[in-house]
Structures are given as structure tokens and as C-alpha cells.
Scaffold this active site. Structure first.
Site, PDB file in Angstrom:
ATOM      1  N   HIS A 195      72.633 -22.059  43.714  1.00  0.00           N
ATOM      2  CA  HIS A 195      72.118 -22.355  42.109  1.00  0.00           C
ATOM      3  C   HIS A 195      70.555 -23.183  42.498  1.00  0.00           C
ATOM      4  O   HIS A 195      69.938 -22.992  40.741  1.00  0.00           O
ATOM      5  CB  HIS A 195      72.999 -22.286  41.432  1.00  0.00           C
ATOM      6  CG  HIS A 195      74.142 -20.937  40.668  1.00  0.00           C
ATOM      7  ND1 HIS A 195      75.359 -20.861  41.367  1.00  0.00           N
ATOM      8  CD2 HIS A 195      74.191 -20.195  39.899  1.00  0.00           C
ATOM      9  CE1 HIS A 195      75.514 -19.498  40.927  1.00  0.00           C
ATOM     10  NE2 HIS A 195      75.195 -18.970  40.209  1.00  0.00           N
ATOM     11  N   GLY A 196      70.877 -24.365  42.465  1.00  0.00           N
ATOM     12  CA  GLY A 196      70.009 -25.142  42.820  1.00  0.00           C
ATOM     13  C   GLY A 196      69.624 -26.424  43.283  1.00  0.00           C
ATOM     14  O   GLY A 196      71.329 -26.647  43.744  1.00  0.00           O
TER      15      GLY A 196
END
Length: 495
Positions: A325-326
Site C-alpha cells: 500500500h505504501g
């Protein structure tokens, strides 16, 4: 080009009109051109990245198929070289700065001054989505689950199909690839159903998600100025913001594809009705969850191994999901928390079962189900705090702020709290938000019990069109558009 932009409202009808006017043989090529135009509207240069990933996975699949099962080592080399190539691109654009920052930090802890070269690059929109879709295809071919696609351009359409290109669903080759070879005819009912789903997606995004964002952003961008009650309120609302934002995108994507005759996989299944965290993950971002299950969790051994290895596999899978996700430790912590919940849940299941028996509780009773839903939501929402926080340390600081300054006096007059200017939302917006949340809850509840589309189809034309126009005018009147129609991006575009 955002779904909620004026450009898309012009782009999509033109694409659909030309698509159905063209002969069947030329339609997929038109969709390929439209898809690349759609992606290049953000940054034309980054179309080279998706093209490179497309060519690499296409060639790798052809090589593996030509080698056959008798050339096991060569097929593995073709597979892993393709995986490494794609992950190297993803790493450079998404994780290089994160890795460099952590290497330098570790150097400082060891008393060393390390200087890792810095590169000023913009994260290509949707790179995690199309990379995983491409890797899923090449792994499926390696496993012999489908034949390699011979036509490079048709395969390029599979990777770049514009409805789901930048934020999913992460389509499986076994679901979408064969549809690119099939003829699609204009069907008024299917078009109507697709547009209705798109309308609901716009309601979720513009009326709910973007309105909630006003309050959530105000609190999370300056948590030190807010009380614990305000932080809790913002965190609870963020759970609905991210659901409406991402489910809204998925509904628009699935609806847009349906208009043209394509069926995309379902990405959400009433996640906040889940009774356990593992149940939540069977309902939330289904395309990503099943991707990690099939290509990470099961190859690690899944649950068919020693219990400690099973728990290890869960923690690895969910930590990697968080990292997907990041490039922030806050995302890793968020993923690890969701994995840890499941490990603890599994370890305590026998004790909880005996406790229920001793207390004479009915595990299938409605009160017990609602209690499980509430506990599951609380656990998931606590993890959302780290997902939304600007960093892991910011998330920890918000917990400390909530403990030091709980602000419980605000509970005497909850409505007064939302009129505070720095919360970014007045009473009118909050009233619209509450009403919209009631509508969302009612629709989601009904969709679990009946097929709302089928029910609507059985109604007369007056009722049907009344529903259509109510959705349209609700979005037009109560949607959050920003100054001069500054369309708000979807949350998952940053991944």
C-alpha cells in the site's frame, strides 16, 4: 483522468459510442487506444513503464510455454527474471526513497554517515495494480492454468483496460483475458445496469467519501490541535471514507466495464458486516486479498503446515500487503496489525468458545453476531489510524494525544463539536453526511438479503426512472466538487 472529472464525463460516452459503432474485430483495438489515452492523461512518459511491463510479461509467458514442462529450470529462470524485472521497476519508483531513508537512518545509529543517491521521481499512478495484474498472468501461465496470449496488443489491453487500470479490481487473466476475445453486443438492460452501478459509485465517492474527507483531513493534518474525542470521531469516519472512496471507484469501474459488455470481479462484499478480522479480509479489497492468498500465502505453505508456520505465513502476507500500500512504516504496521489480530484470534478461539459455553451464550444469536461485528470494526478501525496517519510516529502521537487530552466534555453536546471551524464541517454538511450514511447502511443491508437490481427491474418504468433520477440529482446537488470543480483524487490512486 479521474472518474469524477468533467474530462471523464466526456471521454466515457465517446469511447462507448465509438466502441459499439465499430465492427467487432476492431473494438478491442479501439479500447487499447482509449486505455492508453486514459493513462497518459496523467503523465504521457509513464506509459513507457506500463508498456515495458507488458512486453516483459508477454515475452516471458511465450518463452515458458515454448519451453514446455520438460525444461523446468529454464522455465523458472524465465519466470523469475520477469518477476525481478517488474519488481525492480516497482521498487525504484515506489520504494527506493523509503529504502534509502532507512539505510541512512541505520547508518546514523551505527555511527556512520551514509549518503545514498537520491532520485526525484514521481510515483506512476496505478503502478502497483498493473504490476500485480501482469505478474499474476505470468505466474498463471507458468503453472499451466491458461495458455499464453499470442497477440501482444490484445494482451496490452488486458494490462491497461481503463476501467480498472489505476485502482483495480486487480483482474485475473482467467477472468478477463477470454472476454477480450469474445464479441460484445449492445444490450440496453446491461447498459442501464452498468450506469446504475456507476451512479451508486459516484454517490459513494462524491456525497460520502469526499464529504467525510473534510473532517478527517482537518483532524489528521493537525492532530495536536484536537482532542481524543475528535480523533476517535475522525478515525471512525475514516473507516467509512476509505470504504466509500474505494468501493465507489470499484463500482464505477465495474459499471463502466459492464456497459461495454465486460464482467469484472467483485471487490467488496459488505466488509463492515464481518464478524472476525479474517472475515473482514474475505470481504475487503477481494482482488488484492485473493492475489496475496494465491501467490504469496499458499506458496509459503498456507495453513497446511505447523501452527507456528501458519501464523508466520499470515504475518508475512499481511505485512507485505501493508508494504504494497505504501512506502511508509505506518502501512507495514497497519498490515502487521491485521495479521496479528488473526493470529491472536486463532490462539484465543478455544478459550472464547469455552467462555461462551459457560455463560450460556448462543454463538449464532443476533446479539452475539452484533457484538462480534462491533469488536471487529473496533479492531479494524484502530488499525486504520496508522493507515491514515502521515507517518507511524504521527499515529503514535495521535494515540498519546487522545490519552492526554481525551476531551470527554464534548460528549455532553456532540453536535456542538462539529461546528468548530477547525474540524472543517458545519451542521448542514454533517446532517447531509448522517443521512447519506443511513442510506448507505440501508442499501448495504438490503443488498445482503435481496438482489436490489432484480427488485428494481420488476418495478414499472416510473419507479425505475424515479430511482435513477434521485441518484443523479443527489450526486449533483450534494456532491463535494471543490472550488472550480477541483475533482478529488481517489485514495487508492497513491498506491
Amino acid at each position: 483522468m479521474l472518474f469524477n472529472s468533467l474530462e471523464f464525463l466526456i471521454f466515457f460516452p465517446i469511447v462507448v459510442l465509438v466502441y459499439f459503432l465499430l465492427p467487432q474485430k476492431g473494438r478491442w483495438l479501439w479500447l487499447l487506444v482509449a486505455s492508453y489515452y486514459f493513462y497518459m492523461s496523467w503523465n504521457p512518459q509513464y506509459a513507457l513503464l506500463i508498456a515495458a511491463s507488458t512486453v516483459a510479461t508477454w515475452l516471458s509467458a511465450l518463452i515458458m510455454e515454448r519451453l514446455g514442462t520438460g525444461e523446468g529450470k529454464k522455465r523458472q529462470w524465465a519466470l523469475w527474471s520477469c518477476i525481478v524485472f517488474n519488481l525492480a521497476i516497482l521498487f525504484f519508483f515506489k520504494y527506493y526513497a523509503f529504502a534509502a531513508e532507512n539505510i541512512e537512518a541505520l547508518g546514523r545509529l551505527a555511527g556512520l554517515e551514509l549518503h545514498v543517491p537520491a532520485f526525484d521521481v514521481l510515483l506512476p499512478v496505478g503502478i502497483s495494480f498493473y504490476t500485480f495484474q501482469a505478474l499474476g498472468y505470468v505466474i498463471d501461465v507458468y503453472r499451466g492454468e491458461l495458455p499464453a496470449e499470442r497477440n501482444l496488443l490484445r494482451y496490452a489491453l488486458f494490462i491497461s483496460f481503463f476501467p480498472q487500470l489505476v485502482a483495480g479490481p486487480i483482474e485475473r487473466s482467467k477472468n478477463l483475458m477470454h472476454q477480450l476475445h469474445e464479441p460484445h453486443f449492445f444490450d440496453p438492460k446491461r447498459v442501464r445496469d452498468g450506469l446504475l452501478l456507476m451512479g451508486w459509485g459516484f454517490f459513494e465517492k462524491l456525497v460520502l467519501a469526499d464529504r467525510i474527507a473534510l473532517l478527517v483531513t482537518a483532524v489528521y493534518d493537525n492532530p495536536a490541535a484536537h482532542t481524543g474525542v475528535e480523533i476517535v470521531l475522525a478515525t471512525v469516519l475514516f473507516a467509512f471514507q476509505i470504504y466509500c472512496d474505494f468501493a465507489g471507484y470499484s463500482d464505477i469501474a465495474i459499471g463502466a466495464a459492464r456497459v461495454m459488455g465486460f464482467t469484472l470481479m467483485k471487490n467488496f462484499k459488505h466488509p463492515y458486516s464481518a464478524v472476525t478480522v479474517s472475515d473482514f479480509w474475505r470481504r475487503w479489497h477481494i482482488s488484492l486479498t485473493t492475489w496475496f492468498r494465491d501467490y504469496i500465502y499458499i506458496p509459503l505453505g498456507g495453513s497446511r503446515c505447523a501452527k507456528w508456520k501458519h501464523f508466520r505465513n499470515i504475518l508475512i502476507t499481511f505485512s507485505l500487503s501493508g508494504l504494497w500500500h505504501g512506502a511508509e512504516w505506518s502501512f507495514v504496521v497497519w498490515g502487521a496489525l491485521n495479521g496479528l489480530y488473526q493470529v491472536v484470534g486463532s490462539l484465543t478461539a478455544p478459550f472464547r468458545g469455552r467462555l461462551e459455553t459457560c455463560l450460556g451464550l448462543d454463538p449464532d444469536g443476533w446479539l452475539r453476531r452484533w457484538w462480534k461485528r462491533l469488536v471487529t470494526f473496533a479492531l479494524v478501525d484502530f488499525a486504520w489510524l496508522f493507515f491514515r496517519a502521515n507517518s507511524f510516529l504521527t499515529g503514535v502521537g495521535m494515540l498519546r494525544q487522545a490519552a492526554v487530552n481525551p476531551g470527554l466534555s464534548a460528549l455532553r453536546d456532540p453536535l456542538a463539536m462539529i461546528t468548530v471551524e477547525n474540524l472543517g464541517m458545519g451542521r448542514k454538511d454533517f446532517a447531509v453526511l448522517l443521512l447519506a450514511l443511513v442510506v448507505l447502511a440501508a442499501v448495504d443491508t438490503l443488498r445482503q438479503r435481496v438482489d436490489l437490481k432484480a427488485v428494481l427491474d420488476r418495478r414499472n418504468i416510473v419507479v425505475r426512472y424515479a430511482v435513477y433520477y434521485v441518484i443523479i440529482f443527489t450526486v449533483l446537488i450534494f456532491g463535494i466538487y471543490g472550488p472550480e470543480f477541483d475533482a478529488a483524487s481517489f485514495i487508492y490512486f497513491q498506491f
